[in-house]
Design an enzyme around this catalytic site. Structure first.
Site, PDB file in Angstrom:
ATOM      1  N   HIS A 461       0.832  -1.208   0.000  1.00 41.85           N
ATOM      2  CA  HIS A 461       0.000   0.000   0.000  1.00 41.85           C
ATOM      3  C   HIS A 461       0.867   1.259   0.000  1.00 41.85           C
ATOM      4  CE1 HIS A 461      -3.624   2.398   1.242  1.00 41.85           C
ATOM      5  NE2 HIS A 461      -2.677   3.180   1.735  1.00 41.85           N
ATOM      6  N   GLU A 462       1.791   1.322   0.947  1.00 43.23           N
ATOM      7  CA  GLU A 462       2.631   2.522   1.038  1.00 43.23           C
ATOM      8  C   GLU A 462       3.544   2.656  -0.184  1.00 43.23           C
ATOM      9  OE1 GLU A 462       1.899   4.742   3.051  1.00 43.23           O
ATOM     10  OE2 GLU A 462       0.572   3.519   4.282  1.00 43.23           O
ATOM     11  N   HIS A 465       1.738   4.478  -2.874  1.00 43.16           N
ATOM     12  CA  HIS A 465       1.873   5.932  -2.719  1.00 43.16           C
ATOM     13  C   HIS A 465       3.227   6.398  -3.247  1.00 43.16           C
ATOM     14  CE1 HIS A 465      -1.746   6.913  -0.551  1.00 43.16           C
ATOM     15  NE2 HIS A 465      -1.464   6.173   0.498  1.00 43.16           N
ATOM     16  N   HIS A 468       3.327   6.759  -6.923  1.00 43.92           N
ATOM     17  CA  HIS A 468       2.609   7.971  -7.336  1.00 43.92           C
ATOM     18  C   HIS A 468       3.545   9.181  -7.282  1.00 43.92           C
ATOM     19  CE1 HIS A 468      -1.630  10.063  -7.013  1.00 43.92           C
ATOM     20  NE2 HIS A 468      -1.038  10.299  -8.162  1.00 43.92           N
TER      21      HIS A 468
END
Length: 670
Positions: A461-462, A465, A468
């Site tokens: 998940h991290e 980010h 991105h």
């Protein structure tokens, strides 16, 4: 002697020279950086030449470089390696920073130049990106109160300053409660605990200066303790301490802080002409209105609650079979859910965890990024802010893309949770700069460090980010990377979690820490087959927090947030054995700052899109489909906030999704 925070950083890729920086450098560096930024803003505001994009918006984008350097270092260490000295600095800095940025948005001469530029934009031949940046800049000034005058202007500045101080106090109180409590375990208190939990508890005891194993309030320790400890009395004691964070009375109690924050937010929205803080906050999000948010949350609430109630009946029967009468309690749920997973799926966390080595999961996250986007990761030897941190240079086809830093282990100086931040964001103006991105997690140390399946999802998940940020390809920093609508920012992170579930990824990287053998196919099938196990519980605890957050901000601020929290939970029929994922006094998403205030729903809003987006890869028959990966990068990961979020998603998928993909993904469809 030059302050290292303000000097040119002659380091690889201009990474902050952490080894040269001491806490005593921060305060003087901040003062100098604030003064420099004030001078830059004054020059822009007082410019008498005809307005142009570069002389106003471009100049604003280029200003504040020294301040950005100082704050990027300070907030990195303040969150991930806090000390009493850094906490004192944070308390001192918060009102100063709030006042500084309030002065900028309250600068009438500056706002007048922005308004002139806005009125004349049709003659300026702006690029699409420049037009977008102009619109966002003007909107942020208006929403900050730039059009207010007199007493209202003064009051807005006071509110911002007070909110900044309260958010800092909330965070520090929560950290103080988390690091001050631990429960010592004697050898006869270890009943039911697998060896990896015992090893983690012993390591936590050594860090706490105890003679033996302890349970702390670190999620990486308390959650497995609640799953496996056969001692119901100790589970209750640990759970109650976990649930009481921020509400223990005394100097670290957050309840009065929460009430004041909510009242100030309501007043801030009213000054700007909004009926509620929810209307103000959601205006710029994809959801747009409180009604749209509530509609989505309640659409999922009904099936999730039904599933949770049915699951509770099963767990209660299991508890009664153990000779424990009465109702299932919150400290019982995880314990009996773990036993049920073993019984129904023949899946025990203790059997799974040896296959989820931290090192291999890092490799897996990198490998997926390589297959999807062609990224390469090479270890980078540079001084960082803590010995636990590691760095990699990220390249593509030999070209430098970013620096990625990982800080993975729990420690007393680190606030709980996991997050991604950019010490430097990607931009091309006023000169090209590549990002320096950090993932911070709270995994238990070990030799080797072993993760739960949920921990591995957090890592992915991290890293979503981080992608991105790293793949951002825009001109202006203000729209770079994760500078997007709050209910869009979780799309890349939640979408990337899906690649952990790809069977070939687990087959390659889920290898046993002792034998090196791949996870047996039968166990792999069990892991994937149980992916939606206990999803009623997980969905209900999340939705309850999101609904309370929304309710707090829809109407008049509650004088007693705890009483209103209880009312909301009664109104929605919260199952008795489940509590909010984040109760009000520990709800850092909402009260540590405005970022996720009235925005906790955004994880689910984004999940609607991430479930739909991954379906595109499933429909293509290949989770690493090259054209789809290129489209994902072009329309979402590289685009930042250069276009409206709905437009970006529509460009990738061709349409906006409904909630069916989410319900299917969570196993909540009838």
């Amino acid at each position: 002697m030059t302050n290292p925070l303000l000097a040119d950083w002659a380091t690889p890729f201009q990474i902050a020279p952490f080894s040269q920086i001491s806490d005593s450098d921060f305060a003087p560096a901040l003062e100098d950086a604030l003064a420099a930024h004030d001078a830059e803003i004054a020059a822009i505001a007082q410019d008498v030449s005809p307005v142009s994009f570069d002389s106003v918006i471009g100049a604003l984008e280029a200003a504040g470089g020294a301040l950005e350097k100082v704050l990027s270092v300070f907030f990195t260490v303040a969150g991930a390696d806090s000390t009493p000295a850094r906490e004192a600095l944070q308390r001192a800095f918060s009102p100063k920073l709030a006042a500084h940025f309030s002065r900028i948005t309250a600068n009438k001469a500056l706002f007048a130049r922005i308004e002139t530029l806005w009125a004349e934009q049709d003659r300026l031949d702006l690029t699409d990106e420049q037009a977008r940046v102009l619109m966002l800049t003007r909107r942020s000034f208006l929403r900050a109160g730039a059009a207010l005058c007199g007493a209202q202007d003064t009051r807005m500045a006071e509110i911002k300053s007070r909110l900044a101080a309260l958010g800092t106090s909330f965070t520090q109180n929560l950290l103080a409660d988390e690091r001050s409590w631990f429960m010592a375990l004697g050898e006869d208190d270890l009943d039911g605990l697998p060896q990896f939990v015992i090893d983690t508890a012993r390591a936590a005891g050594a860090e706490a200066g105890a003679d033996g194993p302890v349970v702390t309030l670190s999620r990486s320790l308390i959650v497995p303790f609640l799953q496996f400890s056969a001692r119901r009395d100790l589970r209750q004691k640990a759970f109650e301490a976990w649930a009481a964070r921020g509400a223990n009375g005394g100097a670290t109690d957050n309840r009065a802080i929460c009430a004041e924050i909510l009242a100030l937010r309501q007043e801030r929205a009213a000054l700007l002409g909004y009926g509620s803080f929810a209307e103000y906050k959601l205006e710029t999000e994809m959801a747009k209105t409180p009604a749209a948010v509530r509609a989505l949350l309640m659409e999922v609430w009904a099936p999730a609650k039904d599933r949770a109630i049915a699951d509770a009946a099963v767990l209660r029967n299991m508890m009664h079979a153990d000779g424990i009468n009465g109702d299932l309690a919150a400290w019982d749920w995880r314990y009996y859910a773990a036993k049920r997973r073993v019984a129904e799926h023949d899946l025990d966390e203790a059997d799974v965890k040896p296959y989820f080595q931290l090192e291999r999961m890092i490799e897996a996250s990198f490998a997926c990024a390589n297959r999807l986007f062609g990224l390469e990761f090479a270890p980078l030897e540079v001084p960082l802010y803590h010995p636990d941190c590691r760095a990699w240079e990220v390249t593509r086809a030999g070209r430098h893309i970013a620096v990625f830093i990982g800080d993975y282990f729990a420690r007393g100086s680190k606030r709980s949770g996991a997050w991604c931040s950019a010490m430097r964001a990607q931009a091309k103006y006023p000169e090209a700069q590549t990002p320096v991105v950090i993932n911070v997690c709270n995994f238990a140390k070990g030799t080797p460090a072993l993760l739960s399946y949920d921990d591995a999802r957090t890592l992915f998940h991290e890293f979503g980010h981080a992608l991105h940020q790293m793949l951002s390809d825009v001109t202006y920093e203000s729209i770079s990377g994760t500078s997007v609508a709050r209910d869009f920012v979780e799309l890349p992170s939640q979408l990337y979690e899906h690649w952990l579930e790809v069977p070939r990824v687990l087959a390659e990287f889920a290898t046993h820490y002792e034998t090196g053998e791949a996870m047996p196919e039968a166990l792999l099938e069990k892991v994937l087959g149980a992916a939606t196990f206990d999803m009623g519980f997980q969905t209900v605890e999340y939705l309850a927090s999101a609904l309370v957050d929304l309710d707090f901000h829809i109407g008049a601020a509650p004088a007693d947030p705890m009483a209103r929290q209880a009312e909301v939970l009664r109104e929605i029929g919260m199952p008795e054995a489940i509590v909010m994922r984040h109760a009000t006094p520990q709800f850092a998403h909402v009260f540590a700052g405005d970022g996720y205030a009235c925005g906790y729903y955004s994880y689910m809003w984004s999940e609607v899109m991430d479930a739909d987006a991954f379906e595109a890869f499933e429909e293509a028959g290949d989770p690493f489909d090259a054209p789809l990966a290129a489209s994902l990068e072009r329309h979402i990961l590289s685009a930042g906030g250069s276009r409206d979020a709905a437009e970006l998603y529509g460009a990738f998928r061709g349409r906006m999704p409904g909630a069916q993909a989410l319900l299917k993904g969570r196993g909540l469809l009838a």
